[in-house]
Scaffold this motif. Structure first.
Motif, PDB file in Angstrom:
ATOM      1  N   GLY A 278       9.767   3.694   8.526  1.00 31.10           N
ATOM      2  CA  GLY A 278      10.093   4.165   7.295  1.00 31.10           C
ATOM      3  C   GLY A 278       8.841   3.855   6.347  1.00 31.10           C
ATOM      4  N   TRP A 279       8.695   4.602   5.361  1.00 32.21           N
ATOM      5  CA  TRP A 279       7.609   4.408   4.165  1.00 32.21           C
ATOM      6  C   TRP A 279       8.393   3.120   3.578  1.00 32.21           C
ATOM      7  CZ3 TRP A 279       3.276   6.691   4.305  1.00 32.21           C
ATOM      8  CH2 TRP A 279       3.229   7.888   5.033  1.00 32.21           C
ATOM      9  N   VAL A 280       7.401   2.274   3.281  1.00 28.08           N
ATOM     10  CA  VAL A 280       7.883   1.155   2.538  1.00 28.08           C
ATOM     11  C   VAL A 280       7.693   1.484   0.970  1.00 28.08           C
ATOM     12  CG1 VAL A 280       7.282  -1.311   1.826  1.00 28.08           C
ATOM     13  CG2 VAL A 280       7.224  -0.545   4.202  1.00 28.08           C
ATOM     14  N   HIS A 281       6.494   2.097   0.541  1.00 29.76           N
ATOM     15  CA  HIS A 281       6.478   2.340  -0.832  1.00 29.76           C
ATOM     16  C   HIS A 281       7.146   3.602  -1.408  1.00 29.76           C
ATOM     17  CE1 HIS A 281       4.182   3.421  -4.578  1.00 29.76           C
ATOM     18  NE2 HIS A 281       3.626   2.257  -4.588  1.00 29.76           N
ATOM     19  N   CYS A 282       8.388   3.571  -1.585  1.00 29.34           N
ATOM     20  CA  CYS A 282       9.196   4.966  -1.727  1.00 29.34           C
ATOM     21  C   CYS A 282      10.234   4.326  -2.607  1.00 29.34           C
ATOM     22  CB  CYS A 282      10.018   5.361  -0.449  1.00 29.34           C
ATOM     23  SG  CYS A 282      11.344   4.121   0.289  1.00 29.34           S
TER      24      CYS A 282
ATOM     25  N   GLY B 252       0.788  -1.186   0.137  1.00 30.42           N
ATOM     26  CA  GLY B 252       0.144  -0.003  -0.086  1.00 30.42           C
ATOM     27  C   GLY B 252       0.892   1.193   0.019  1.00 30.42           C
ATOM     28  N   VAL B 253       0.452   2.225  -0.685  1.00 32.06           N
ATOM     29  CA  VAL B 253       1.205   3.545  -0.747  1.00 32.06           C
ATOM     30  C   VAL B 253       1.332   4.165   0.612  1.00 32.06           C
ATOM     31  CG1 VAL B 253       0.567   4.101  -2.961  1.00 32.06           C
ATOM     32  CG2 VAL B 253      -0.920   5.060  -1.225  1.00 32.06           C
ATOM     33  N   ARG B 254       0.635   3.812   1.725  1.00 30.03           N
ATOM     34  CA  ARG B 254       0.636   4.451   2.927  1.00 30.03           C
ATOM     35  C   ARG B 254       1.224   3.520   3.995  1.00 30.03           C
ATOM     36  NH1 ARG B 254      -0.318   9.573   2.420  1.00 30.03           N
ATOM     37  NH2 ARG B 254      -2.450  10.000   1.418  1.00 30.03           N
ATOM     38  N   GLU B 255       1.739   2.293   3.584  1.00 29.34           N
ATOM     39  CA  GLU B 255       2.492   1.293   4.371  1.00 29.34           C
ATOM     40  C   GLU B 255       3.826   1.824   4.865  1.00 29.34           C
ATOM     41  OE1 GLU B 255       3.001  -3.395   4.155  1.00 29.34           O
ATOM     42  OE2 GLU B 255       1.913  -2.435   2.761  1.00 29.34           O
TER      43      GLU B 255
ATOM     44  N   GLU C 181      13.180   9.022  -0.248  1.00 33.19           N
ATOM     45  CA  GLU C 181      12.797   7.966   0.924  1.00 33.19           C
ATOM     46  C   GLU C 181      11.441   8.499   1.496  1.00 33.19           C
ATOM     47  OE1 GLU C 181      15.902   8.230   4.069  1.00 33.19           O
ATOM     48  OE2 GLU C 181      17.280   7.763   2.463  1.00 33.19           O
ATOM     49  N   GLN C 182      10.742   9.456   0.857  1.00 31.52           N
ATOM     50  CA  GLN C 182       9.532   9.687   1.076  1.00 31.52           C
ATOM     51  C   GLN C 182       8.424   8.762   0.532  1.00 31.52           C
ATOM     52  OE1 GLN C 182       8.957  11.636   3.415  1.00 31.52           O
ATOM     53  NE2 GLN C 182       6.608  11.717   3.591  1.00 31.52           N
ATOM     54  N   GLY C 183       7.396   8.305   1.179  1.00 30.76           N
ATOM     55  CA  GLY C 183       6.001   7.483   0.443  1.00 30.76           C
ATOM     56  C   GLY C 183       5.651   8.450  -0.730  1.00 30.76           C
ATOM     57  N   ASN C 184       5.482   7.622  -1.896  1.00 30.53           N
ATOM     58  CA  ASN C 184       4.822   8.125  -3.083  1.00 30.53           C
ATOM     59  C   ASN C 184       3.634   7.357  -3.744  1.00 30.53           C
ATOM     60  OD1 ASN C 184       6.113   6.366  -5.067  1.00 30.53           O
ATOM     61  ND2 ASN C 184       7.871   7.063  -4.222  1.00 30.53           N
ATOM     62  N   PHE C 185       3.139   7.785  -4.697  1.00 37.42           N
ATOM     63  CA  PHE C 185       2.190   6.994  -5.409  1.00 37.42           C
ATOM     64  C   PHE C 185       2.501   6.479  -6.625  1.00 37.42           C
ATOM     65  CE2 PHE C 185       0.242  10.165  -2.408  1.00 37.42           C
ATOM     66  CZ  PHE C 185      -0.668   9.338  -1.865  1.00 37.42           C
ATOM     67  N   CYS C 186       3.789   6.245  -6.976  1.00 31.99           N
ATOM     68  CA  CYS C 186       4.299   5.713  -8.294  1.00 31.99           C
ATOM     69  C   CYS C 186       3.514   4.590  -8.820  1.00 31.99           C
ATOM     70  CB  CYS C 186       5.775   5.398  -8.352  1.00 31.99           C
ATOM     71  SG  CYS C 186       6.456   5.020  -9.926  1.00 31.99           S
ATOM     72  N   ASP C 187       2.981   4.184  -9.682  1.00 33.34           N
ATOM     73  CA  ASP C 187       2.189   3.147 -10.257  1.00 33.34           C
ATOM     74  C   ASP C 187       3.330   2.233 -10.908  1.00 33.34           C
ATOM     75  OD1 ASP C 187      -0.303   3.954  -9.823  1.00 33.34           O
ATOM     76  OD2 ASP C 187      -0.372   5.338 -12.072  1.00 33.34           O
ATOM     77  N   PHE C 188       4.568   2.486 -10.881  1.00 31.15           N
ATOM     78  CA  PHE C 188       5.679   1.514 -11.400  1.00 31.15           C
ATOM     79  C   PHE C 188       6.163   0.748 -10.119  1.00 31.15           C
ATOM     80  CE2 PHE C 188       5.309   4.916 -14.875  1.00 31.15           C
ATOM     81  CZ  PHE C 188       4.876   4.261 -15.778  1.00 31.15           C
ATOM     82  N   PHE C 189       5.888   1.041  -9.187  1.00 31.62           N
ATOM     83  CA  PHE C 189       6.619   0.648  -7.832  1.00 31.62           C
ATOM     84  C   PHE C 189       6.520  -0.847  -7.730  1.00 31.62           C
ATOM     85  CE2 PHE C 189       6.803  -1.009  -3.522  1.00 31.62           C
ATOM     86  CZ  PHE C 189       7.691  -0.154  -3.086  1.00 31.62           C
ATOM     87  N   ARG C 190       7.868  -1.265  -7.632  1.00 31.46           N
ATOM     88  CA  ARG C 190       7.671  -2.860  -7.461  1.00 31.46           C
ATOM     89  C   ARG C 190       8.807  -2.955  -6.318  1.00 31.46           C
ATOM     90  NH1 ARG C 190       8.640  -4.344 -13.490  1.00 31.46           N
ATOM     91  NH2 ARG C 190      10.672  -3.707 -12.937  1.00 31.46           N
ATOM     92  N   LEU C 191       8.316  -3.714  -5.126  1.00 29.04           N
ATOM     93  CA  LEU C 191       9.352  -4.098  -4.179  1.00 29.04           C
ATOM     94  C   LEU C 191      10.600  -4.746  -4.305  1.00 29.04           C
ATOM     95  CD1 LEU C 191       9.735  -3.403  -0.997  1.00 29.04           C
ATOM     96  CD2 LEU C 191       8.405  -5.496  -0.504  1.00 29.04           C
TER      97      LEU C 191
END
Length: 85
Positions: A16-20, A6-9, A47-57
């Motif tokens: 720390g933000w996971v979705h960064c 999730g974008v706020r995880e 290092e800040q959380g973001n809303f990128c649609d391309f994010f892959r952990l």
């Protein structure tokens, strides 16, 4: 952790933000926008959380077990100890 991030995880250990960017498989310092995805929007704070649609952990390697400071010093001294004879 779930398959979808999730974008706020946040991280349970450090908060720390996971979705960064820094946690993304596409993060590549030195490339344009520090990202291998040319269509990604610019993110200033990596290092800040973001809303990128391309994010892959990214797959992370677990860090080795922590050792006591004295153990590390002993290992270094053994490594650089002069051989006699």
């Amino acid at each position: 952790m779930a398959d979808r991030i999730g974008v706020r995880e946040t991280c349970e250990r450090c908060g720390g933000w996971v979705h960064c960017c820094r946690n993304c498989e596409l993060y590549a310092p030195g490339l344009s926008n520090d990202c291998r995805e040319p269509g990604a929007e610019r993110v200033v704070d990596k290092e800040q959380g973001n809303f990128c649609d391309f994010f892959r952990l990214a797959g992370f390697v677990r860090s080795p077990e922590r050792t006591a400071p004295g153990d590390a010093r002993a290992q270094l001294e053994a490594l650089f100890r002069k051989k006699s004879g």
